[in-house]
Design an enzyme around this catalytic site. Structure first.
Site, PDB file in Angstrom:
ATOM      1  N   ARG A  18       0.828  -1.212   0.000  1.00  0.00           N
ATOM      2  CA  ARG A  18       0.000   0.000   0.000  1.00  0.00           C
ATOM      3  C   ARG A  18       0.861   1.260   0.000  1.00  0.00           C
ATOM      4  NH1 ARG A  18      -3.779  -0.505   4.936  1.00  0.00           N
ATOM      5  NH2 ARG A  18      -1.862  -1.376   5.747  1.00  0.00           N
ATOM      6  N   ASN A  36      -6.231  -2.789   2.004  1.00  0.00           N
ATOM      7  CA  ASN A  36      -6.247  -4.236   2.194  1.00  0.00           C
ATOM      8  C   ASN A  36      -7.698  -4.677   2.315  1.00  0.00           C
ATOM      9  OD1 ASN A  36      -3.459  -4.579   2.218  1.00  0.00           O
ATOM     10  ND2 ASN A  36      -3.319  -4.350   4.432  1.00  0.00           N
TER      11      ASN A  36
END
Length: 88
Positions: A18, A36
């Site tokens: 990320r 996520n």
């Protein structure tokens, strides 16, 4: 301006995927978000110039160091005019 929703399957959580995506998006002027998912996948939305968005899609197919990407789903969507890039 284009928009792509990307879902990345494999070993993609806990490997700075990320944050690496956020940094790359900011570098190329791409807006959107990355998160996520509870099923272990990673989901992202990228908006911006076609070349820049495609760079992020290509990165998603490789992943960050330590990631093991098994498959990637890419969907075209209508741009919403997002601003900034968020890690969710």
């Amino acid at each position: 301006m284009i928009r792509r929703r990307v879902i990345v399957h494999g070993f993609v959580q806990g490997v700075f995927f990320r944050d690496s995506t956020r940094r790359l998006a900011q570098r190329h002027g791409v807006t959107g978000w990355v998160a996520n998912r509870s099923d272990g996948a990673l989901e992202a939305v990228f908006e911006g110039e076609a070349d820049a968005v495609e760079r992020l899609v290509a990165f998603s197919r490789q992943g960050s160091r330590g990631a093991q990407v098994e498959s990637v789903e890419v969907e075209e969507e209508e741009p919403e005019g997002l601003s900034g890039f968020a890690v969710r």
